[in-house]
Scaffold this motif. Structure first.
Motif, short mmCIF file in Angstrom:
data_model
loop_
_atom_site.label_atom_id
_atom_site.label_comp_id
_atom_site.label_asym_id
_atom_site.label_seq_id
_atom_site.Cartn_x
_atom_site.Cartn_y
_atom_site.Cartn_z
N UNK A 271 10.84 -1.07 -17.77
CA UNK A 271 10.81 -1.22 -16.22
C UNK A 271 12.02 -0.78 -15.43
N UNK A 272 13.02 -1.25 -16.32
CA UNK A 272 14.53 -1.01 -15.55
C UNK A 272 14.79 0.70 -15.76
N UNK A 273 14.26 1.10 -16.56
CA UNK A 273 14.47 2.67 -16.81
C UNK A 273 13.95 3.39 -15.83
N UNK A 274 12.44 3.07 -15.74
CA UNK A 274 11.67 3.89 -14.62
C UNK A 274 12.39 3.41 -13.24
N UNK A 275 12.70 2.22 -12.97
CA UNK A 275 13.54 2.16 -11.62
C UNK A 275 14.85 2.87 -11.58
N UNK A 276 15.38 3.01 -12.76
CA UNK A 276 16.52 4.03 -12.44
C UNK A 276 16.31 5.35 -12.34
N UNK A 277 15.16 5.78 -12.88
CA UNK A 277 14.70 7.17 -12.82
C UNK A 277 14.17 7.47 -11.28
N UNK A 278 13.65 6.34 -10.69
CA UNK A 278 13.18 6.43 -9.35
C UNK A 278 14.22 6.57 -8.58
N UNK A 279 15.66 6.08 -8.62
CA UNK A 279 16.62 6.20 -7.65
C UNK A 279 17.08 7.54 -7.87
N UNK A 280 17.10 8.10 -9.25
CA UNK A 280 17.46 9.59 -9.43
C UNK A 280 16.73 10.48 -8.71
N UNK B 268 0.63 -1.29 0.06
CA UNK B 268 0.01 -0.01 -0.09
C UNK B 268 0.85 1.16 -0.05
N UNK B 269 1.98 1.23 0.83
CA UNK B 269 2.61 2.42 0.91
C UNK B 269 3.84 2.80 -0.10
N UNK B 270 4.23 1.68 -0.84
CA UNK B 270 5.45 1.69 -1.65
C UNK B 270 5.01 1.23 -2.89
N UNK B 271 5.65 1.79 -4.06
CA UNK B 271 5.40 1.23 -5.46
C UNK B 271 6.40 -0.02 -5.62
N UNK B 272 5.91 -0.90 -6.32
CA UNK B 272 6.83 -2.42 -6.07
C UNK B 272 7.92 -2.20 -6.91
N UNK B 273 7.80 -1.43 -8.12
CA UNK B 273 8.82 -1.28 -9.22
C UNK B 273 9.91 -0.51 -8.78
N UNK B 274 9.76 0.70 -8.38
CA UNK B 274 10.75 1.85 -7.98
C UNK B 274 10.84 1.82 -6.61
#
Length: 740
Positions: free
Chosen positions: A207-216, A154-160
């Motif tokens: 998905x990998x790109x979105x994950x990297x953008x999330x880290x940024x 509920x609290x966190x997006x699973x991908x990022x």
């Protein structure tokens, strides 16, 4: 409900098979086979038990089952790979790190328990095993894990790993309430054409790109902000205001994103909402930031926009337009205006372009520059285009019924129309319903449409062209197509982009680019229309470049249909209407020439009487005289009535000369002679457009002449000079040869 009771209730309900599939799995990692058997006996009534004799085997089982394993019972002392080493492996792997581990050992010393917990174990039990203790601890830890997982989901997006949308909203509300004296901004972003990344490189790469953008995002926000991933390519961030936003700032962010793996020329647009009114809901704050980001989509070199009153008013205006468009179409508030097209050679009216205008009962006339792009975005443009096509065809039918010149009308075909599977059927249905040749509707397709999906566009437009529609490439010169691509495009006419004409006319006197385009068009047998002509200087430059046709405010603005019909009724040229151009151009234009080549003087006299006042009728009594007339008046001859039985140089010889000199495509030829099938066939093979067997009436001959001229625009070149068409009952006026 405890797992054992839930399992037995499902079995009693006849759900045993489904339960076996979903039954929780426990991995027992123990080198002693007797101990594994004991644990299997304790656990198997409630769980599916997986077994491994050491850490290496256990890792292999985990790779097969992954997160389907609900818990691990792990012995510390084992050969090959002991328990502590195994623990360090799984806690370092994000795929397995969330699986809880209960350590089992012979010793119950405090130091062993602390060592196990420090390595990441969730609990510690000593041997020998006590069944009820094992069952309760296993059930308790699995329950805790599942509860934590639900909260985490509920609290966190699973991908990022960023906050989920709902939890982001909640955290923003809390922060704003806790710090009423601080200034905050909400920044939201969109990736332009993110779907293409998924389509080209695959969803895992996206998905990998979105994950990297999330880290940024997390790195940029640091301790002064929180971040959320809403869905797809949308991110949001709450930041305490600490800098001025500039293009350079976001250009740097965009550049950093394009250094990430799987980033291929990624363009992100950011929208900023400065939190001022805290009575506005957080959801609305984020919506406004996203609206600001969307407002600059398609604007090259602009990376961010701030939501302000101007943007708010524009968005409200767009919403009002969107809400009004369907009722406006139903109430016929949209009107078709026509802008005349003129032939440069003699300034005569040659056709029209249909343009849509919106006269709102409250707002008055609306700018097409405002509502057309909006309709293109929301898809309403397809309905509006169909309305314009229908109205244009209806007007053409009315003109034909009144005997007006059968000039063509150009209509716009948007990019959305091209991808409509029933486009050809719709257009063909319209022209058939109004009993029109497809060539009467010219289809203007913007140059940029050819670059989006070239294969499909070429196929669709090529089929429309085969059906007889004339294809005009609109906005040519706007910079999209390559010369190589132009050779593959199914096009009849190039319509030069207005801005290109204005820029070129402001340049040097040689007009090099303009001349090059004209030469290219001649080589490809394409007609050329220049739009947006506003000054005498532009017209003169187009004349020098040998352009075919023009339209623009210098000649006439778009006008209501009834005003355009005045031009048709009066036969006005552009110069006569506006009083523009050379003094010579204001003089009455010479009539087009009709040559009658016939050995019978009485027949020639009948022809002169039939066409007098509409044509300049020239006569020739033999073949040589006919050829001399054609050589002297070649540019003005619209049609020839040619007897095949002329003395000396007969009609067949004249036809051969016309064919050899390539004059056949420009001049309508009606061959005459006795009713003879072989003679007719030979004349048609040599390029005659029609054959009138004798005897025939002058009225019949008149129809044949007009029909032949009307059909002189071949597919390769939809505009040619010298076409004559009827106006009213008896008069005939020159118009474009654009019969297609």
């Amino acid at each position: 409900m405890p797992p054992d009771k839930q399992y037995h209730r499902q079995v009693k309900a006849g759900q045993g098979y489904e339960t076996m599939i979903s039954q929780k799995k426990i991995l027992v990692v123990e080198d002693n086979e007797i101990n594994r058997m004991i644990l299997r006996e304790i656990l198997s009534s409630r769980y599916k038990v997986l077994e491994a004799g050491n850490g290496v085997e256990a890792l292999s089982v985990l790779r097969e089952y992954g997160e389907m394993v609900s818990l691990i019972l792990l012995d510390i002392v084992m050969p090959v790979m002991d328990g502590y080493t195994f623990l360090s492996h799984i806690k370092a792997d994000s795929s397995f790190s969330s699986i809880p581990v209960i350590v089992t050992t012979q010793s119950d010393s405090e130091s062993d328990e602390v060592a196990a917990l420090s390595h990441g174990a969730a609990d510690f039990v000593a041997k020998p095993y006590r069944a009820q203790v094992i069952l309760h601890r296993v059930a308790s830890i699995i329950h805790l894990r599942e509860t934590a997982a639900m909260i985490n989901l509920v609290q966190y997006d699973r991908l990022t790993g960023l906050y989920s949308k709902e939890f982001f909203y909640q955290r923003v509300r809390e922060i704003l309430m806790q710090h009423p004296d601080r200034e905050y901004d909400i920044i939201c972003s969109d990736i332009v054409n993110f779907k293409l990344i998924n389509d080209i490189f695959g969803i895992p790469a996206g998905d990998h790109l979105l994950n990297e953008i999330g880290r940024l995002y997390k790195k940029v926000a640091g301790k002064n902000g929180i971040c959320g991933h809403f869905h797809a390519d949308q991110f949001a961030c709450l930041l305490e205001r600490r800098w001025n936003y500039t293009d350079e700032l976001f250009i740097r962010c965009n550049a950093r994103i394009n250094t990430l793996p799987n980033a291929r020329n990624v363009v992100m647009k950011w929208g900023i909402y400065q939190v001022a009114d805290r009575n506005v809901s957080v959801e609305q704050m984020c919506d406004r930031a996203l609206l600001a980001a969307r407002s600059i989509k398609g604007r090259y070199g602009t990376y961010f926009a701030a939501y302000d009153d101007e943007l708010r008013n524009r968005l409200l205006r767009e919403q009002a337009i969107t809400d009004s468009m369907e009722p406006a179409l139903a109430k016929k508030e949209f009107e078709v205006y026509l802008q005349p097209k003129y032939r440069i050679r003699d300034h005569r009216l040659s056709g029209a372009e249909a343009l849509v205008r919106w006269k709102h009962p409250v707002w008055g006339f609306q700018s097409p520059g405002e509502f057309i792009p909006l309709f293109e975005q929301n898809g309403f443009i397809t309905k509006l285009d169909q309305y314009v096509w229908e109205r244009a065809a209806s007007v053409l039918r009315e003109w034909d019924n009144r005997g007006y010149p059968p000039i063509p009308v150009s209509v716009n075909v948007s990019r959305a129309d091209i991808y409509h599977k029933d486009l050809a059927d719709m257009l063909l249905g319209i022209v058939r319903r109004y009993r029109l040749q497809p060539s009467r509707l010219h289809l203007e397709i913007t140059e940029s449409a050819y670059t989006e999906n070239p294969e499909q566009v070429i196929e669709t437009v090529g089929y429309l062209r085969e059906l007889g529609f004339v294809i005009e490439m609109d906005d040519f010169g706007s910079g999209y197509s390559s010369l190589n691509m132009l050779g593959k495009m199914p096009v009849d006419i190039l319509k030069l982009d207005m801005k290109f004409i204005q820029d070129e006319s402001a340049g040097t006197d040689d007009g090099g680019i303009l001349h090059f385009i004209m030469e290219l068009a001649r080589w490809m047998d394409l007609g050329v229309v220049a739009e947006g002509v506003e000054t005498r200087q532009q017209l003169e430059r187009l004349k020098k470049a040998d352009c075919d046709y023009v339209q623009g405010y210098y000649f006439a603005r778009p006008m209501p249909i009834n005003e355009f019909e005045e031009l048709l009724r009066n036969g006005q040229t552009a110069m006569e209407q506006e009083g523009m151009g050379d003094e010579d151009a204001r003089e009455p234009q010479p009539l087009p020439v009709l040559l009658v080549a016939d050995e019978d003087a009485s027949y020639r006299g009948d022809v002169r009487e039939t066409f007098e006042g509409s044509f300049q009728v020239m006569e020739a009594s033999d073949g040589k005289a006919a050829l001399r007339c054609m050589a002297d008046s070649k540019s003005r001859i619209a049609a020839v009535i040619l007897s095949l039985t002329l003395s000396g140089t007969d009609g067949f010889s004249v036809l051969e000369v016309l064919k050899r000199e390539k004059m056949v495509p420009d001049i309508a030829v009606i061959a005459t002679g006795p009713q003879d099938e072989a003679m007719e066939d030979r004349a048609m093979e040599l390029g005659a457009d029609d054959f009138a067997g004798r005897p025939h009436s002058q009225r019949s001959l008149r129809r044949r002449v007009l029909r032949a001229i009307h059909g002189k625009a071949p597919r390769e070149r939809a505009f040619r000079p010298g076409q004559i068409l009827t106006l009213g009952e008896d008069k005939i006026y020159e118009e474009t040869d654009d019969a297609r």
